[in-house]
Scaffold this motif. Structure first.
Motif, PDB file in Angstrom:
ATOM      1  N   VAL A 182     -82.867 -13.790  83.500  1.00  8.45           N
ATOM      2  CA  VAL A 182     -81.222 -13.708  82.395  1.00  8.45           C
ATOM      3  C   VAL A 182     -81.104 -13.100  81.738  1.00  8.45           C
ATOM      4  N   SER A 183     -80.415 -13.179  81.019  1.00  7.25           N
ATOM      5  CA  SER A 183     -80.105 -12.115  79.852  1.00  7.25           C
ATOM      6  C   SER A 183     -78.307 -12.389  79.733  1.00  7.25           C
ATOM      7  N   VAL A 184     -78.424 -12.989  78.489  1.00  8.66           N
ATOM      8  CA  VAL A 184     -77.103 -13.082  77.587  1.00  8.66           C
ATOM      9  C   VAL A 184     -76.104 -12.278  77.959  1.00  8.66           C
ATOM     10  N   PRO A 185     -74.058 -12.327  78.466  1.00 13.61           N
ATOM     11  CA  PRO A 185     -74.592 -13.596  78.685  1.00 13.61           C
ATOM     12  C   PRO A 185     -74.361 -14.244  80.229  1.00 13.61           C
ATOM     13  N   PHE A 186     -74.692 -15.205  79.822  1.00 13.01           N
ATOM     14  CA  PHE A 186     -75.595 -16.886  80.998  1.00 13.01           C
ATOM     15  C   PHE A 186     -75.321 -17.403  80.565  1.00 13.01           C
ATOM     16  N   GLY A 187     -75.250 -18.653  81.477  1.00 21.41           N
ATOM     17  CA  GLY A 187     -74.977 -19.938  81.789  1.00 21.41           C
ATOM     18  C   GLY A 187     -76.378 -20.836  81.894  1.00 21.41           C
ATOM     19  N   ILE A 188     -76.629 -22.049  81.295  1.00 20.82           N
ATOM     20  CA  ILE A 188     -77.543 -23.380  82.328  1.00 20.82           C
ATOM     21  C   ILE A 188     -76.695 -24.248  82.387  1.00 20.82           C
TER      22      ILE A 188
END
Ligand code: GAP
Length: 584
Positions: free
Chosen positions: A294-300
């Motif tokens: 994953v790379s920003v932007p992303f969510g958990i």
């Protein structure tokens, strides 16, 4: 002052009726019921457990697996969300860093006489503001519109979290009404005219004695923290009605403490049950970055239990001590936080609407600046998705909060844990000689849509509850087919003449095809009318009945819960019919 609304029993669904159906049909039971219950805890019965699972699954599918149901983010790209399942108990330092040890408090007041306790911000005062002073309601309205000054000196107090609760207490509780009559010199029925937004958010209601004159008016408003702090001796106790027995508010930490290890003690080995799932996500931010692509932007995202030792758990499951959350922490570049905040706020609202919480019962409310949480920054967005529960009406209760938490949590955890939690973004920064960005190091900002699963279930139950005097059951549960715990029922008209032999295999076939979505009910007991009535109360959207004709023409009766229409369809088309009705 905004328009007013008549507060009558018929305009608001009865919470008592909803709770009684929940018990009767096996949606929700009081926890430890055979031992007298335990305040603030609830057990979900067979229908409730499936309903709750369906809501959790809908969230998981749409948020995690489909990345906001396939909607593109404000950057024009698919929204990336990964799941997590963190521990309920973490190192106690997590809760020091997050601010929960120092600041997760509710102000609490004790009644020294009765030894009862309540939340200081859950006390409403009733003040007499006009008694015989005004000829009629019209004259009083004019005085209010002209800015009549109101001095709040409550003659009685009620513990409640919303004005709606106060109103229903006044309507239900004879003792309260007796006190009112005494104070108002009034007789007759208690009809309420409720005015919103009077003097900054209070509601005013009228008790109109028979003949409508003379005219009496009372104000209902939260007892201010200033008053409880400085003039607590003048505030009447909500339990005895007498002034002088209330303590000043004191901070009460809401976290449940426990002891780690067989030889541990509360001083040296205390740990906390998590009061929110969010912190488990923040402390795993680096793990997720380092171990996935994953790379920003992303969510958990994660769902799970949270525990809060609420001072006054109330309103069924709305404020419980053990509940489940569905939380997303979405990490983005600080410059993009505003856009992502708007994206999440609007998408979450449309998600709840897609499950049937539509219309005027659901609102999106931006917070006022004086409602900022400890992690929120002036100017950073915070809003609530709120539902008009029967006990909050005419007001609303929070279902989900969407907050721009800035980089508050990552900063706190980086400082307290001495770990580097900043992110190296190789898509940003000045361009190097080779034309590639040099990269930028930053602490991401976080947008947090945080929903309550139990509150969601409660809102769906309240919304679905539909009185219908023309039905045998007198009520049916109009669940959206996607979240209905029972998806379909199969009945032989009678338990003989070869009908069960056709109906049972049909139920088995439907179970094989749809069982992962919910229950397929098979029932051959009692009259068909009683079985339909049971399914109406369970909110089963479709029933299929095998009768005498089915044995010769291979058709069944399909009954629609909402329209009560019945149609004949081929028995081998029942599966496709149901799939189409469920939107599959
Ligand atoms: N991480 C942010 C957070 O926990 P919150 O507003 O305290 O924010 C989020 O909680 C959601 O959890 C609320 O919108 C509500 O739906 C649910 N919730 C909070 N306290 C609850 C309680 N005592 N009982 C049931 N649900 C609760």
């Amino acid at each position: 002052m905004t328009a007013n609304a008549e507060h009558t029993e018929s305009s608001v669904k009865s919470m008592d009726d909803i709770m009684s159906l929940c018990k009767r049909r096996g949606f929700i039971y009081p926890a430890s019921e055979i031992y007298g219950g335990v305040n603030g805890f609830w057990d979900y019965g067979p229908l409730g457990a499936q309903l709750k699972k369906n809501l959790r699954d809908a969230w998981w599918t749409d948020v995690v697996m489909k990345g906001c149901d396939g909607q593109l983010g404000p950057n024009g790209k698919p929204v990336e969300i990964v799941p997590l399942d963190s521990s309920i108990i973490q190192n106690p330092k997590v809760w020091e860093a997050s601010g929960h040890v120092g600041g997760f408090n509710d102000p609490m007041v004790d009644d020294k006489e009765t030894k009862q306790r309540f939340r200081a911000d859950h006390l409403f005062g009733i003040t007499l503001i006009a008694n015989d002073l005004y000829k009629d309601k019209e004259e009083f309205d004019k005085a209010l519109a002209a800015g009549m000054e109101i001095r709040f000196r409550p003659f009685m107090t009620i513990v409640a979290s919303t004005i709606g609760e106060v109103l229903s207490e006044i309507q239900k509780n004879k003792d309260v009404r007796k006190q009112f009559r005494k104070k108002l010199n009034g007789e007759g029925p208690f009809n309420f005219q409720v005015y919103d937004n009077v003097a900054g958010g209070i509601a005013i209601s009228f008790e109109i004695p028979e003949g409508n004159e003379p005219f009496s008016a009372i104000a209902i408003n939260p007892v201010s923290s200033w008053m409880l702090e400085n003039e607590s001796e003048k505030v009447p106790s909500p339990f005895t009605g007498k002034a002088g027995s209330l303590t000043k508010p004191r901070a009460f930490n809401l976290m449940f403490k426990t002891v780690l290890g067989a030889t541990g003690n509360m001083e040296d080995n205390a740990a906390y049950l998590r009061p929110e799932t969010a912190q488990g996500i923040f402390i795993n931010f680096k793990n997720v970055i380092d171990t996935t692509r994953v790379s920003v932007p992303f969510g958990i995202a994660q769902t799970g239990k949270a525990f809060r030792n609420e001072v006054t758990p109330r309103n069924f499951t709305f404020r419980s001590r053990e509940f489940e959350q569905m939380e997303i922490e979405f990490f983005c570049h600080p410059d993009e936080a505003k856009d992502w905040y708007v994206f999440w706020r609007d998408w979450r609202m449309s998600w709840w609407q897609s499950l049937g919480l539509e219309g005027e019962n659901l609102i999106l409310r931006e917070h006022d600046s004086d409602e900022l949480a400890h992690y929120a920054k002036e100017g950073a967005g915070t809003s609530d998705i709120e539902y008009k529960f029967p006990f909050t009406a005419p007001g609303f209760g929070e279902l989900e909060g969407i907050a721009d938490r800035t980089n508050f949590d990552l900063t706190q955890h980086a400082e307290h844990s001495k770990s580097k939690l900043d992110y190296f973004d190789n898509t940003r920064g000045e361009l190097a000689k080779n034309g590639q960005p040099k990269g930028e190091r930053y602490l991401p900002h976080v947008i947090e849509p945080s929903a309550g699963l139990d509150r969601g279930v409660l809102a769906l139950l309240c919304e679905a509850y539909t009185p219908d005097p023309d039905r045998a059951s007198g009520v049916y549960m109009k669940f959206h087919p996607r979240i209905a715990p029972i998806k379909a029922a199969v009945f032989p008209l009678v338990k003989k003449d070869g009908m069960p032999e056709v109906a049972a295999p049909l139920a088995a076939e439907l179970r094989k095809r749809f069982g992962h979505l919910g229950t397929i009910e098979y029932d051959e007991k009692q009259s068909i009318g009683k079985r339909y009535a049971r399914m109406d109360e369970a909110g089963c959207p479709f029933c299929f009945t095998i009768d005498g004709d089915s044995l010769t023409d291979n058709t069944v009766t399909a009954r629609n819960r909402d329209t009560l229409e019945q149609e004949r369809i081929a028995i081998d088309k029942v599966g496709d019919y149901l799939a189409q009705k469920l939107g599959l």
